[in-house]
Design a protein around this motif. Sequence first.
Motif, PDB file in Angstrom:
ATOM      1  N   PRO A 100       0.825  -1.216   0.000  1.00 45.14           N
ATOM      2  CA  PRO A 100       0.000   0.000   0.000  1.00 45.14           C
ATOM      3  C   PRO A 100       0.854   1.259   0.000  1.00 45.14           C
ATOM      4  O   PRO A 100       1.915   1.301   0.628  1.00 45.14           O
ATOM      5  CB  PRO A 100      -0.790  -0.097   1.311  1.00 45.14           C
ATOM      6  N   ASP A 101       0.403   2.258  -0.717  1.00 44.49           N
ATOM      7  CA  ASP A 101       1.123   3.525  -0.776  1.00 44.49           C
ATOM      8  C   ASP A 101       0.672   4.407   0.395  1.00 44.49           C
ATOM      9  O   ASP A 101       0.090   5.467   0.223  1.00 44.49           O
ATOM     10  CB  ASP A 101       0.877   4.212  -2.119  1.00 44.49           C
ATOM     11  N   VAL A 102       0.937   3.913   1.583  1.00 43.65           N
ATOM     12  CA  VAL A 102       0.631   4.579   2.847  1.00 43.65           C
ATOM     13  C   VAL A 102       1.974   4.771   3.537  1.00 43.65           C
ATOM     14  O   VAL A 102       2.809   3.854   3.523  1.00 43.65           O
ATOM     15  CB  VAL A 102      -0.316   3.695   3.701  1.00 43.65           C
ATOM     16  N   PRO A 103       2.241   5.932   4.150  1.00 40.66           N
ATOM     17  CA  PRO A 103       3.574   6.186   4.710  1.00 40.66           C
ATOM     18  C   PRO A 103       4.139   5.097   5.612  1.00 40.66           C
ATOM     19  O   PRO A 103       5.341   4.880   5.616  1.00 40.66           O
ATOM     20  CB  PRO A 103       3.389   7.495   5.486  1.00 40.66           C
ATOM     21  N   ARG A 143      27.122 -17.253 -13.679  1.00 41.83           N
ATOM     22  CA  ARG A 143      26.412 -18.314 -12.967  1.00 41.83           C
ATOM     23  C   ARG A 143      25.479 -17.803 -11.865  1.00 41.83           C
ATOM     24  O   ARG A 143      24.871 -18.598 -11.173  1.00 41.83           O
ATOM     25  CB  ARG A 143      27.410 -19.279 -12.338  1.00 41.83           C
ATOM     26  N   ASP A 144      25.393 -16.504 -11.662  1.00 41.95           N
ATOM     27  CA  ASP A 144      24.570 -16.002 -10.568  1.00 41.95           C
ATOM     28  C   ASP A 144      23.916 -14.672 -10.934  1.00 41.95           C
ATOM     29  O   ASP A 144      24.269 -14.059 -11.936  1.00 41.95           O
ATOM     30  CB  ASP A 144      25.406 -15.839  -9.297  1.00 41.95           C
ATOM     31  N   ALA A 145      22.964 -14.286 -10.130  1.00 42.17           N
ATOM     32  CA  ALA A 145      22.270 -13.007 -10.312  1.00 42.17           C
ATOM     33  C   ALA A 145      22.033 -12.394  -8.941  1.00 42.17           C
ATOM     34  O   ALA A 145      21.810 -13.102  -7.963  1.00 42.17           O
ATOM     35  CB  ALA A 145      20.952 -13.212 -11.031  1.00 42.17           C
ATOM     36  N   THR A 146      22.085 -11.073  -8.895  1.00 41.07           N
ATOM     37  CA  THR A 146      21.830 -10.335  -7.661  1.00 41.07           C
ATOM     38  C   THR A 146      20.829  -9.233  -7.946  1.00 41.07           C
ATOM     39  O   THR A 146      21.004  -8.467  -8.890  1.00 41.07           O
ATOM     40  CB  THR A 146      23.132  -9.730  -7.108  1.00 41.07           C
ATOM     41  N   LEU A 147      19.802  -9.171  -7.138  1.00 43.18           N
ATOM     42  CA  LEU A 147      18.796  -8.118  -7.236  1.00 43.18           C
ATOM     43  C   LEU A 147      18.762  -7.350  -5.933  1.00 43.18           C
ATOM     44  O   LEU A 147      18.791  -7.952  -4.858  1.00 43.18           O
ATOM     45  CB  LEU A 147      17.408  -8.704  -7.479  1.00 43.18           C
ATOM     46  N   VAL A 148      18.683  -6.048  -6.033  1.00 45.89           N
ATOM     47  CA  VAL A 148      18.539  -5.180  -4.866  1.00 45.89           C
ATOM     48  C   VAL A 148      17.321  -4.306  -5.113  1.00 45.89           C
ATOM     49  O   VAL A 148      17.227  -3.635  -6.141  1.00 45.89           O
ATOM     50  CB  VAL A 148      19.789  -4.311  -4.639  1.00 45.89           C
ATOM     51  N   VAL A 149      16.379  -4.356  -4.192  1.00 46.06           N
ATOM     52  CA  VAL A 149      15.172  -3.536  -4.263  1.00 46.06           C
ATOM     53  C   VAL A 149      15.213  -2.578  -3.087  1.00 46.06           C
ATOM     54  O   VAL A 149      15.403  -2.992  -1.954  1.00 46.06           O
ATOM     55  CB  VAL A 149      13.890  -4.399  -4.203  1.00 46.06           C
ATOM     56  N   ARG A 150      15.055  -1.274  -3.395  1.00 43.25           N
ATOM     57  CA  ARG A 150      15.079  -0.254  -2.342  1.00 43.25           C
ATOM     58  C   ARG A 150      13.829   0.613  -2.442  1.00 43.25           C
ATOM     59  O   ARG A 150      13.356   0.905  -3.531  1.00 43.25           O
ATOM     60  CB  ARG A 150      16.313   0.634  -2.470  1.00 43.25           C
ATOM     61  N   GLY A 151      13.331   1.005  -1.285  1.00 42.51           N
ATOM     62  CA  GLY A 151      12.188   1.897  -1.198  1.00 42.51           C
ATOM     63  C   GLY A 151      12.247   2.641   0.122  1.00 42.51           C
ATOM     64  O   GLY A 151      13.201   2.505   0.887  1.00 42.51           O
ATOM     65  N   HIS A 152      11.230   3.439   0.394  1.00 39.94           N
ATOM     66  CA  HIS A 152      11.192   4.242   1.614  1.00 39.94           C
ATOM     67  C   HIS A 152       9.881   4.055   2.351  1.00 39.94           C
ATOM     68  O   HIS A 152       8.846   3.843   1.732  1.00 39.94           O
ATOM     69  CB  HIS A 152      11.350   5.730   1.277  1.00 39.94           C
ATOM     70  N   ALA A 153       9.949   4.168   3.648  1.00 43.57           N
ATOM     71  CA  ALA A 153       8.762   4.198   4.503  1.00 43.57           C
ATOM     72  C   ALA A 153       8.925   5.368   5.464  1.00 43.57           C
ATOM     73  O   ALA A 153      10.046   5.780   5.759  1.00 43.57           O
ATOM     74  CB  ALA A 153       8.595   2.901   5.275  1.00 43.57           C
ATOM     75  N   ARG A 154       7.815   5.898   5.907  1.00 42.98           N
ATOM     76  CA  ARG A 154       7.860   6.999   6.874  1.00 42.98           C
ATOM     77  C   ARG A 154       7.034   6.616   8.091  1.00 42.98           C
ATOM     78  O   ARG A 154       5.823   6.811   8.113  1.00 42.98           O
ATOM     79  CB  ARG A 154       7.331   8.283   6.252  1.00 42.98           C
TER      80      ARG A 154
END
Length: 166
Positions: free
Chosen positions: A86-89, A108-119
Amino acid sequence: MTSSPRSRTSSSSRGGVRGQATVEAAVLLPSLMLLFALLLEPACMGYTLVVMRSAASEAARAVTTDYDGDFEDCRQFVLRRLEGVPDVPLFHVGGADDWDVSIERGERDATLVVRGHARPLPLMGVVASAFAESDETGVVLSARVSVRSRPAWLGGSYADWQKVWG
């Protein structure tokens, strides 16, 4: 007839008990709400982290077998899964533009980084910013997933195996 002093005392003491219960409730309710908020906020941020990690894990497996080398379809997959947050702080701030998905693939490998913010709310925000990275947008939430697609003992590249089985 006049009322006796005893009857006046008992009726006034009953009113005092009622007043005491009101004061106790006035102190107890905000305390319970604060406790509830302190327990709820980590659960909300934890939900966001779980969704981020799940989306990154599934996309990392797809990246290891991506044949064209263009990871935009995998990035769009992650963003589509992150729409479940949900787009709630308390959960996430900034909408779809705030999500940062970085994808790296080796042989032979994969790396994923997901970043976001919360308030989070002010009280928890102080605690969260003390123990986690934060910036002007809010507390930074990050999920990093590394996946090995093929074991080290398996020879050849993915393209070679595609030729064998294709």
